[in-house]
Design a protein around this motif. Structure first.
Motif, PDB file in Angstrom:
ATOM      1  N   ALA A  53      -5.473   5.786  -4.499  1.00 21.65           N
ATOM      2  CA  ALA A  53      -4.548   4.744  -4.945  1.00 21.65           C
ATOM      3  C   ALA A  53      -4.403   3.653  -3.892  1.00 21.65           C
ATOM      4  O   ALA A  53      -4.383   2.456  -4.213  1.00 21.65           O
ATOM      5  CB  ALA A  53      -3.189   5.366  -5.269  1.00 21.65           C
ATOM      6  N   VAL A  54      -4.293   4.059  -2.636  1.00 23.83           N
ATOM      7  CA  VAL A  54      -4.159   3.087  -1.549  1.00 23.83           C
ATOM      8  C   VAL A  54      -5.440   2.266  -1.416  1.00 23.83           C
ATOM      9  O   VAL A  54      -5.391   1.041  -1.229  1.00 23.83           O
ATOM     10  CB  VAL A  54      -3.838   3.816  -0.233  1.00 23.83           C
ATOM     11  CG1 VAL A  54      -3.972   2.875   0.970  1.00 23.83           C
ATOM     12  CG2 VAL A  54      -2.435   4.400  -0.288  1.00 23.83           C
ATOM     13  N   GLY A  55      -6.583   2.924  -1.531  1.00 24.19           N
ATOM     14  CA  GLY A  55      -7.845   2.209  -1.434  1.00 24.19           C
ATOM     15  C   GLY A  55      -8.021   1.178  -2.530  1.00 24.19           C
ATOM     16  O   GLY A  55      -8.478   0.043  -2.274  1.00 24.19           O
ATOM     17  N   LEU A  56      -7.660   1.548  -3.753  1.00 24.33           N
ATOM     18  CA  LEU A  56      -7.775   0.598  -4.861  1.00 24.33           C
ATOM     19  C   LEU A  56      -6.840  -0.591  -4.671  1.00 24.33           C
ATOM     20  O   LEU A  56      -7.214  -1.747  -4.923  1.00 24.33           O
ATOM     21  CB  LEU A  56      -7.473   1.310  -6.182  1.00 24.33           C
ATOM     22  CG  LEU A  56      -8.501   2.367  -6.615  1.00 24.33           C
ATOM     23  CD1 LEU A  56      -7.991   3.139  -7.824  1.00 24.33           C
ATOM     24  CD2 LEU A  56      -9.837   1.706  -6.934  1.00 24.33           C
ATOM     25  N   LEU A  64       0.830  -1.207   0.000  1.00 21.31           N
ATOM     26  CA  LEU A  64       0.000   0.000   0.000  1.00 21.31           C
ATOM     27  C   LEU A  64       0.862   1.254   0.000  1.00 21.31           C
ATOM     28  O   LEU A  64       0.500   2.272  -0.592  1.00 21.31           O
ATOM     29  CB  LEU A  64      -0.942   0.000   1.207  1.00 21.31           C
ATOM     30  CG  LEU A  64      -1.933  -1.174   1.325  1.00 21.31           C
ATOM     31  CD1 LEU A  64      -3.019  -0.851   2.345  1.00 21.31           C
ATOM     32  CD2 LEU A  64      -2.560  -1.526  -0.014  1.00 21.31           C
ATOM     33  N   PHE A  65       2.022   1.185   0.657  1.00 21.88           N
ATOM     34  CA  PHE A  65       2.933   2.338   0.611  1.00 21.88           C
ATOM     35  C   PHE A  65       3.591   2.468  -0.761  1.00 21.88           C
ATOM     36  O   PHE A  65       3.898   3.574  -1.201  1.00 21.88           O
ATOM     37  CB  PHE A  65       3.981   2.224   1.720  1.00 21.88           C
ATOM     38  CG  PHE A  65       3.440   2.622   3.055  1.00 21.88           C
ATOM     39  CD1 PHE A  65       3.353   3.956   3.405  1.00 21.88           C
ATOM     40  CD2 PHE A  65       2.973   1.670   3.942  1.00 21.88           C
ATOM     41  CE1 PHE A  65       2.830   4.337   4.628  1.00 21.88           C
ATOM     42  CE2 PHE A  65       2.448   2.037   5.162  1.00 21.88           C
ATOM     43  CZ  PHE A  65       2.367   3.377   5.520  1.00 21.88           C
ATOM     44  N   MET A  66       3.788   1.346  -1.443  1.00 24.84           N
ATOM     45  CA  MET A  66       4.276   1.422  -2.816  1.00 24.84           C
ATOM     46  C   MET A  66       3.229   2.090  -3.705  1.00 24.84           C
ATOM     47  O   MET A  66       3.557   2.913  -4.567  1.00 24.84           O
ATOM     48  CB  MET A  66       4.622   0.032  -3.338  1.00 24.84           C
ATOM     49  CG  MET A  66       5.168   0.030  -4.766  1.00 24.84           C
ATOM     50  SD  MET A  66       6.665   1.038  -4.931  1.00 24.84           S
ATOM     51  CE  MET A  66       7.837  -0.036  -4.087  1.00 24.84           C
ATOM     52  N   ALA A  67       1.962   1.745  -3.484  1.00 19.50           N
ATOM     53  CA  ALA A  67       0.885   2.396  -4.239  1.00 19.50           C
ATOM     54  C   ALA A  67       0.868   3.890  -3.964  1.00 19.50           C
ATOM     55  O   ALA A  67       0.661   4.705  -4.879  1.00 19.50           O
ATOM     56  CB  ALA A  67      -0.458   1.769  -3.874  1.00 19.50           C
ATOM     57  N   ALA A  68       1.096   4.272  -2.710  1.00 21.77           N
ATOM     58  CA  ALA A  68       1.136   5.689  -2.356  1.00 21.77           C
ATOM     59  C   ALA A  68       2.303   6.391  -3.041  1.00 21.77           C
ATOM     60  O   ALA A  68       2.166   7.512  -3.552  1.00 21.77           O
ATOM     61  CB  ALA A  68       1.231   5.839  -0.840  1.00 21.77           C
ATOM     62  N   ALA A  69       3.476   5.743  -3.045  1.00 21.76           N
ATOM     63  CA  ALA A  69       4.663   6.329  -3.683  1.00 21.76           C
ATOM     64  C   ALA A  69       4.430   6.540  -5.170  1.00 21.76           C
ATOM     65  O   ALA A  69       4.783   7.595  -5.733  1.00 21.76           O
ATOM     66  CB  ALA A  69       5.871   5.429  -3.453  1.00 21.76           C
ATOM     67  N   LYS A  70       3.848   5.555  -5.827  1.00 24.24           N
ATOM     68  CA  LYS A  70       3.596   5.679  -7.264  1.00 24.24           C
ATOM     69  C   LYS A  70       2.542   6.744  -7.558  1.00 24.24           C
ATOM     70  O   LYS A  70       2.626   7.452  -8.569  1.00 24.24           O
ATOM     71  CB  LYS A  70       3.170   4.318  -7.828  1.00 24.24           C
ATOM     72  CG  LYS A  70       4.305   3.297  -7.848  1.00 24.24           C
ATOM     73  CD  LYS A  70       3.862   1.968  -8.431  1.00 24.24           C
ATOM     74  CE  LYS A  70       5.031   0.990  -8.530  1.00 24.24           C
ATOM     75  NZ  LYS A  70       4.627  -0.333  -9.080  1.00 24.24           N
TER      76      LYS A  70
END
Length: 574
Positions: A532-535, A493-499
């Motif tokens: 992004a994190v939610g998805l 989820l943190f990778m999703a946030a970073a992207k």
């Protein structure tokens, strides 16, 4: 990711049994001079307020004028804390309308001084102090109806406050400040937030000797007693609020990773120093490669400061390298971690007594077999620059000046556009000043800092250095976690946030632009990160079974609170 419009605020009406001073002394209900004539009639406020009825905008203008007239940032910090404790709506209206100006005042760098002076500045209670001598009362304390609406907790034990070390009970300034950023940057409702200080004592001799120290005057509890206290706290939190977000903040290295590893699979929790710092560093690096044109798989990363934050950054960038096509073994060899004892290398003194989370980044002895280090007992940053030739230099050491001129100049000899992030807070602990980094690299460095700095000159114009601050990440992660009741928060989820952060980088459209959106746009950034994190959480099965993909955005929108005064109506008590 496409840009998303922010939700329109909905009218709000609140019924209350309170009147007169009880209303005025409640920071969640107080409106000061903005109470309407009808509200003053109904709540018996005539005479307690001056007769002029003013708007929230007029109140913001008055507070802003008073704030700017003060002589120091610490005075401004104190004024803002007083405002938060008396009128939260006005406090957050002031913040959200002037976030770039307010961010350094309510958090880094000024919050560091606020923590150091906490006992001398203490005025009103906010949040909870759970002290070791009263550990048997934790459940009773948490059970108070005042905390029924809690959805997000930030907790610290005060042992590693920014780069300042053990501040004991003064560390409470960090959870208070962090939750203020949650509200200002992502729109969590302030009534659902709870700062907590786990007071297990302090080893800071200045605190222990200070007659005004407000904390438990005792050496820090450690070992099995400490772990039992933490377990009592976590189990009580889980029992009281099954879906709460619990964020760990500013725990020392020997506890931070260990506690995260113990509890991360059992509840919705994360450590911002480890994971939030990692995500903003990774997202900013992903934005930087759009400028340098050097593929992610070609990056070589040096990290100064091999503690929980440094290893957390390395771990998430490692994940990004693997996702970009490298094998895990290939990605392992792209990291050069330098601590106080020098480079982490097998068989070297610097590799003795390392924590388990550090071991994965120890370089094999063969990797430096042909090096000629300047010192017989350690390999320093200059040696790493000369031999490993990293393209990226990240600092989380808390050591002022750790990026020396000779090391940076050596880096610039081998790299066309060095990416350099001195991330340590507060400003006084930064590894280097942006202006110096640009001077030492003939203006070629791409720089991001953890704390705010004055603009530098670029192309004959003032250029604001990107503040590579966790506030770009954790508010959005927290908004998604709270709104969607995410069960756990894995690193994916943190990778999703970073992207998501990299995707909205201004440098994508203009290589001469900033890597990150302006701080003034943090609410929109947090909203994009939350989506992004939610998805990502939905696709990983971390949401409730009843949650559908189409409901995610609406659910997040509904959870965004706007600082507007509600209409207050009096109801008689039962």
């Amino acid at each position: 990711m496409k840009e998303h419009s922010m939700p329109a605020p909905l009218p709000l009406s609140i019924e209350t049994e309170l009147r007169e001073f009880e209303v005025l002394s409640n920071p969640l209900l107080n409106k000061g001079t903005a109470f309407t004539e009808a509200e003053r009639d109904e709540l018996h406020l005539h005479g307690f307020l001056p007769p002029s009825i003013q708007t929230l905008e007029e109140q913001v203008a008055r507070r802003l004028e008073a704030l700017r007239a003060l002589g120091s940032d610490l005075d401004r910090y104190v004024m803002l804390r007083d405002l938060q404790d008396s009128n939260e709506t006005l406090f957050y209206a002031l913040l959200t309308q002037n976030i770039e100006e307010m961010l350094p005042l309510i958090y880094t760098p000024t919050v560091g001084a606020g923590c150091q002076r906490f006992s001398h500045l203490y005025r009103r209670p906010r949040g909870l102090f759970l002290s070791y001598p009263y550990k048997h009362l934790i459940r009773q304390i948490l059970a108070h109806p005042h905390f029924d609406a809690v959805e997000a907790i930030v907790v610290t034990d005060g042992e590693r406050i920014l780069g300042l070390g053990d501040q004991g009970a003064g560390g409470m300034g960090i959870p208070i400040g962090k939750l203020a950023l949650y509200v200002a940057c992502s729109g969590l409702n302030p009534r659902t937030t709870l700062p907590i200080m786990l007071d297990v004592g302090t080893d800071n001799p200045d605190c222990l000797a200070d007659p005004l120290y407000v904390g438990w005057r005792h050496q820090r509890v450690r070992g099995a007693e400490y772990d039992a206290f933490i377990e009592e706290f976590v189990s009580a939190v889980r029992e009281r609020w099954p879906h709460v977000l619990l964020q760990w903040e500013d725990f020392a290295k020997h506890n931070a990773n260990r506690l995260l590893g113990t509890y991360r699979d059992d509840l919705c929790t994360f450590n911002d120093d480890i994971q939030g710092t990692a995500a903003v560093a990774t997202g900013t690096l992903l934005a930087a490669i759009n400028v340098t044109g050097v593929a992610l798989t070609e990056q070589r990363i040096a990290v100064v400061g091999a503690g929980s934050a440094g290893c957390g950054i390395a771990a998430l960038i490692h994940r990004a390298l693997v996702e970009a096509g490298l094998s895990p073994a290939e990605a392992d060899r792209r990291f050069w971690l330098v601590d106080r004892q020098g480079l982490l290398v097998e068989g070297m003194p610097s590799a003795v007594g390392l924590e388990s989370f550090q071991q994965r980044f120890v370089q094999p002895a063969g990797a430096i077999a042909d090096w000629s280090p300047r010192n017989s007992d350690r390999i320093d940053l200059f040696d790493v620059m000369r031999h490993a030739r990293p393209t990226v230099l990240i600092g989380v050491s808390g050591q002022r000046g750790a990026f020396t001129e000779e090391a940076v100049r050596e880096m610039a000899r081998h790299v066309a556009q060095p990416v350099i992030f001195p991330l340590s807070n507060p400003t006084a602990n930064s590894e280097a000043r942006p202006a110096d980094l640009l001077a030492w690299t003939a203006g070629r460095a791409i720089v991001g800092t953890g704390s705010p700095f004055e603009p530098v000159e670029r192309d004959g114009r003032p250029y604001k250095i990107d503040q590579t601050n966790n506030s770009y990440i954790f508010p959005g992660v927290g908004l998604a976690a709270v709104a969607l009741k995410i069960r756990t928060i894995p690193d994916s989820l943190f990778m999703a946030a970073a992207k998501a952060l990299a995707a909205i980088s201004p440098a994508r459209a203009n290589p001469r632009g900033n890597l990150l959106p302006p701080v003034s746009d943090l609410r929109r950034v947090s909203y994009s990160v939350a989506l992004a994190v939610g998805l990502r959480a939905f696709h990983e099965g971390l949401l409730g079974e009843s949650m559908t993909l189409d409901q995610i955005e609406a659910c997040i929108r509904a959870h965004v609170w706007e600082p507007r005064y509600p209409i207050l109506r009096h109801v008689a008590p039962d």
